[in-house]
Design an enzyme around this catalytic site. Sequence first.
Site, PDB file in Angstrom:
ATOM      1  N   SER A 121       0.845  -1.194   0.000  1.00 45.14           N
ATOM      2  CA  SER A 121       0.000   0.000   0.000  1.00 45.14           C
ATOM      3  C   SER A 121       0.884   1.250   0.000  1.00 45.14           C
ATOM      4  O   SER A 121       1.678   1.453  -0.905  1.00 45.14           O
ATOM      5  CB  SER A 121      -0.961  -0.040   1.196  1.00 45.14           C
ATOM      6  N   GLU A 218      -2.239  -2.375  -7.871  1.00 46.94           N
ATOM      7  CA  GLU A 218      -3.429  -2.645  -7.073  1.00 46.94           C
ATOM      8  C   GLU A 218      -3.773  -1.365  -6.332  1.00 46.94           C
ATOM      9  O   GLU A 218      -2.998  -0.413  -6.307  1.00 46.94           O
ATOM     10  CB  GLU A 218      -3.194  -3.808  -6.103  1.00 46.94           C
ATOM     11  N   HIS A 283      -4.816  -5.661  -1.139  1.00 47.22           N
ATOM     12  CA  HIS A 283      -5.754  -5.420  -0.049  1.00 47.22           C
ATOM     13  C   HIS A 283      -6.869  -6.456   0.043  1.00 47.22           C
ATOM     14  O   HIS A 283      -7.915  -6.183   0.620  1.00 47.22           O
ATOM     15  CB  HIS A 283      -6.378  -4.033  -0.205  1.00 47.22           C
TER      16      HIS A 283
END
Length: 313
Positions: A121, A218, A283
């Site tokens: 992330s 992502e 995630h």
Amino acid sequence: MTSATTDGPRRPPRLRAGDRVVVLAPSGPILPERLDRGLDVLRGWDLDPVPAPHVGDAHPVLGHLAGSDADRARDFQDAWCDPSVKAVFAARGGYGAQRMVDLLDWDATRAADPKPLIGFSDVTVLHEAFAVRAGVSTLHGPAVAGEVFLKDDATREQLRRTLFAPETVRTLVSPSSRPLVPGRARGITAGGCLAMLASELGTPRARPGAAGALLLLEDVGEPPYRIDRALTQLLRAGWLDGVAGILLGSWAQCGPYERVREVLVDRLGGLGVPVAEEFGFGHGASALTVPLGVAAELDATAGTLRCAVPALT
């Protein structure tokens, strides 16, 4: 002993029982009870996990940050440059790595022996910085205080094997993966969170482009039009020119996947390179650990990523 080659970053050494590791918060604030549970998991792996001094801090004004930029950078610098520390784990992502990455002493960072850096992330900013500024490979993997790490056995086990027995996970297989664009491609793995990669454009010492890369993409909480905007920004900047192949991970809380997929097809389908979708990192409810900075072959049709060497030495 570290491994260096002329065609890729240095790979850190694997972990061993009894190794001291540091868990820190380079981005957003953590939930203490989740950190405690994550530390217990690492202890169960026969590691000696040490919370960084400011891991539990909260910024006095900006609640989305885990303490001040200077303190978060100091925690990271001290952990990385301490020879007794054998790995650095991010407790969570969130936001904030962009604010502290330029506060790190990159001369000292390059001079230190490399060690595994694990996170995803917002930690994409650090993965990119270590690839470009330090020439060190890293691990796109779950956060120690994150929900998927705490709840999913498969996520934990694959990370554990990557850290302790990396030769056993040289081939990553994603049962959920499908070919958005079929085919095979070879390149050096890179990437992570789409929003962070787009935000890096134009910043000093950012990666100039993804040419030759097997690019991971992502994100979380980005509606389809914002995914479109970020991909379009990368395309207009020429950043995706020459990319070898693309692996698409999870798009949690980004709206109905069919809408997200329409954007991915529209923006990436014309690049003429293999693209694997739903590859199982990021995630989602389960998350693969993917080495970054290693030579690999993507088979988008079969849903496999075969690394030419183990992630760690």
